[in-house]
Design a protein around this motif. Structure first.
Motif, PDB file in Angstrom:
ATOM      1  N   LYS A  58       1.079  -1.369   0.147  1.00 38.33           N
ATOM      2  CA  LYS A  58       0.366  -0.335   0.212  1.00 38.33           C
ATOM      3  C   LYS A  58       1.007   1.160   0.052  1.00 38.33           C
ATOM      4  O   LYS A  58       1.978   1.595   0.572  1.00 38.33           O
ATOM      5  CB  LYS A  58      -1.246   0.200   0.724  1.00 38.33           C
ATOM      6  N   VAL A  59       0.773   2.423  -0.874  1.00 39.17           N
ATOM      7  CA  VAL A  59       1.151   3.780  -1.022  1.00 39.17           C
ATOM      8  C   VAL A  59       0.184   4.529  -0.794  1.00 39.17           C
ATOM      9  O   VAL A  59      -0.563   4.460  -1.561  1.00 39.17           O
ATOM     10  CB  VAL A  59       2.157   3.252  -2.767  1.00 39.17           C
ATOM     11  N   LYS A  60       0.921   5.454   0.309  1.00 39.18           N
ATOM     12  CA  LYS A  60       0.047   6.329   0.807  1.00 39.18           C
ATOM     13  C   LYS A  60       1.310   8.266   0.416  1.00 39.18           C
ATOM     14  O   LYS A  60       2.400   7.907   1.318  1.00 39.18           O
ATOM     15  CB  LYS A  60      -0.188   6.653   2.324  1.00 39.18           C
ATOM     16  N   LEU A  61       1.052   8.908  -0.357  1.00 36.74           N
ATOM     17  CA  LEU A  61       1.248  10.199  -0.122  1.00 36.74           C
ATOM     18  C   LEU A  61       0.451  10.853   0.830  1.00 36.74           C
ATOM     19  O   LEU A  61      -0.617  11.399   0.684  1.00 36.74           O
ATOM     20  CB  LEU A  61       1.402  10.590  -1.839  1.00 36.74           C
ATOM     21  N   HIS A  62       1.538  11.583   1.886  1.00 38.19           N
ATOM     22  CA  HIS A  62       0.995  12.290   2.541  1.00 38.19           C
ATOM     23  C   HIS A  62       0.396  13.454   1.842  1.00 38.19           C
ATOM     24  O   HIS A  62       1.398  13.965   1.343  1.00 38.19           O
ATOM     25  CB  HIS A  62       1.671  11.862   3.902  1.00 38.19           C
ATOM     26  N   ASP A  63      -0.419  14.193   2.916  1.00 39.27           N
ATOM     27  CA  ASP A  63      -0.450  16.022   1.939  1.00 39.27           C
ATOM     28  C   ASP A  63       0.897  16.801   2.230  1.00 39.27           C
ATOM     29  O   ASP A  63       1.370  16.494   2.929  1.00 39.27           O
ATOM     30  CB  ASP A  63      -2.054  16.970   2.703  1.00 39.27           C
ATOM     31  N   SER A  64       0.416  17.558   1.561  1.00 35.91           N
ATOM     32  CA  SER A  64       1.908  18.398   1.694  1.00 35.91           C
ATOM     33  C   SER A  64       1.821  18.989   3.098  1.00 35.91           C
ATOM     34  O   SER A  64       0.223  19.764   3.113  1.00 35.91           O
ATOM     35  CB  SER A  64       2.527  19.172   0.247  1.00 35.91           C
ATOM     36  N   VAL A  65       2.804  19.602   3.797  1.00 36.86           N
ATOM     37  CA  VAL A  65       2.776  21.006   4.908  1.00 36.86           C
ATOM     38  C   VAL A  65       3.017  21.898   3.882  1.00 36.86           C
ATOM     39  O   VAL A  65       4.229  21.809   3.789  1.00 36.86           O
ATOM     40  CB  VAL A  65       3.297  20.410   6.071  1.00 36.86           C
ATOM     41  N   PRO A  66       2.484  22.994   4.514  1.00 31.99           N
ATOM     42  CA  PRO A  66       3.221  24.462   3.691  1.00 31.99           C
ATOM     43  C   PRO A  66       4.866  25.066   4.028  1.00 31.99           C
ATOM     44  O   PRO A  66       5.296  24.603   5.694  1.00 31.99           O
ATOM     45  CB  PRO A  66       2.139  25.693   4.603  1.00 31.99           C
ATOM     46  N   ASN A  67       4.899  25.421   3.032  1.00 32.44           N
ATOM     47  CA  ASN A  67       6.879  25.985   3.806  1.00 32.44           C
ATOM     48  C   ASN A  67       7.929  24.076   4.131  1.00 32.44           C
ATOM     49  O   ASN A  67       8.829  24.643   3.888  1.00 32.44           O
ATOM     50  CB  ASN A  67       7.032  26.322   4.178  1.00 32.44           C
ATOM     51  N   ALA A  68       7.282  22.927   3.587  1.00 33.06           N
ATOM     52  CA  ALA A  68       8.141  21.956   3.822  1.00 33.06           C
ATOM     53  C   ALA A  68       8.854  21.393   2.804  1.00 33.06           C
ATOM     54  O   ALA A  68       8.266  21.476   2.294  1.00 33.06           O
ATOM     55  CB  ALA A  68       7.337  21.010   4.390  1.00 33.06           C
ATOM     56  N   PRO A  69      10.015  20.783   3.164  1.00 36.40           N
ATOM     57  CA  PRO A  69      11.119  20.657   1.667  1.00 36.40           C
ATOM     58  C   PRO A  69      10.638  19.262   1.540  1.00 36.40           C
ATOM     59  O   PRO A  69      10.909  19.054   0.465  1.00 36.40           O
ATOM     60  CB  PRO A  69      12.615  20.473   2.649  1.00 36.40           C
ATOM     61  N   GLU A  70       9.854  18.969   2.376  1.00 36.08           N
ATOM     62  CA  GLU A  70       9.853  17.244   2.583  1.00 36.08           C
ATOM     63  C   GLU A  70       8.508  16.670   1.995  1.00 36.08           C
ATOM     64  O   GLU A  70       7.300  17.208   2.480  1.00 36.08           O
ATOM     65  CB  GLU A  70      10.806  16.105   3.159  1.00 36.08           C
ATOM     66  N   ARG A  71       7.378  15.603   1.609  1.00 30.29           N
ATOM     67  CA  ARG A  71       6.361  15.133   1.739  1.00 30.29           C
ATOM     68  C   ARG A  71       7.031  13.687   1.861  1.00 30.29           C
ATOM     69  O   ARG A  71       8.167  13.514   1.847  1.00 30.29           O
ATOM     70  CB  ARG A  71       5.780  15.050   0.838  1.00 30.29           C
ATOM     71  N   THR A  72       5.953  12.778   3.025  1.00 33.64           N
ATOM     72  CA  THR A  72       5.813  11.167   3.094  1.00 33.64           C
ATOM     73  C   THR A  72       5.317  10.299   1.999  1.00 33.64           C
ATOM     74  O   THR A  72       3.919  10.512   1.900  1.00 33.64           O
ATOM     75  CB  THR A  72       5.628  12.065   5.062  1.00 33.64           C
ATOM     76  N   LEU A  73       6.351   9.751   2.076  1.00 35.46           N
ATOM     77  CA  LEU A  73       5.285   8.468   1.008  1.00 35.46           C
ATOM     78  C   LEU A  73       5.823   7.497   2.224  1.00 35.46           C
ATOM     79  O   LEU A  73       6.756   6.335   2.547  1.00 35.46           O
ATOM     80  CB  LEU A  73       6.108   8.366   0.200  1.00 35.46           C
ATOM     81  N   GLU A  74       4.300   6.813   2.180  1.00 34.03           N
ATOM     82  CA  GLU A  74       4.435   5.939   4.043  1.00 34.03           C
ATOM     83  C   GLU A  74       3.929   4.564   2.649  1.00 34.03           C
ATOM     84  O   GLU A  74       3.131   4.624   1.647  1.00 34.03           O
ATOM     85  CB  GLU A  74       2.960   6.057   4.266  1.00 34.03           C
ATOM     86  N   LEU A  75       4.912   3.408   3.207  1.00 33.65           N
ATOM     87  CA  LEU A  75       4.324   2.037   2.502  1.00 33.65           C
ATOM     88  C   LEU A  75       3.795   1.408   3.060  1.00 33.65           C
ATOM     89  O   LEU A  75       5.150   1.357   4.395  1.00 33.65           O
ATOM     90  CB  LEU A  75       5.925   1.889   2.289  1.00 33.65           C
ATOM     91  N   SER A  76       3.021   0.367   3.329  1.00 29.62           N
ATOM     92  CA  SER A  76       2.568  -0.727   4.405  1.00 29.62           C
ATOM     93  C   SER A  76       2.203  -1.937   3.671  1.00 29.62           C
ATOM     94  O   SER A  76       2.364  -2.534   2.378  1.00 29.62           O
ATOM     95  CB  SER A  76       1.735  -0.512   4.869  1.00 29.62           C
TER      96      SER A  76
END
Length: 107
Positions: free
Chosen positions: A55-73
């Protein structure tokens, strides 16, 4: 123990533990490279899902954050395959950028 040595030589073969163990891993992806992980119309992220079974989930972007979290389960094996697929998309993006911008690197 011939079977054990064969498994050690071929890391792509799942171990019994990897099949039985459920796991979740989060990967931080630089915002500039999210496009290469998602792909055109989601083609790459769908390939990661179907190729790994994770399962691949891309978390919503956080304002001004340089990265986004990709969750793999999924099983440990599915997650490991998914990580390799993500890495290959990121690597191909790096190579394309280097070709476009000479040999500049952004590290």
């Amino acid at each position: 123990g011939g079977v054990g040595t064969a498994k050690a030589r071929f890391p792509s073969t799942p171990t019994a533990t990897e099949i039985a163990t459920e796991t979740t891993t989060a990967i931080s992806i630089p915002v500039a490279q999210i496009g290469s992980v998602i792909g055109r119309s989601g083609a790459n992220i769908n390939q990661i899902r179907t190729g790994s079974g994770a399962k691949v989930k891309l978390h919503d972007s956080v304002p001004n954050a340089p990265e986004r979290t990709l969750e793999l389960s999924g099983t440990a094996y599915q997650v490991r395959v998914a990580q390799k697929l993500v890495a290959s998309f990121l690597l191909s993006e790096d190579q394309q950028q280097q070709q476009q911008h000479g040999l500049q690197t952004y590290h």
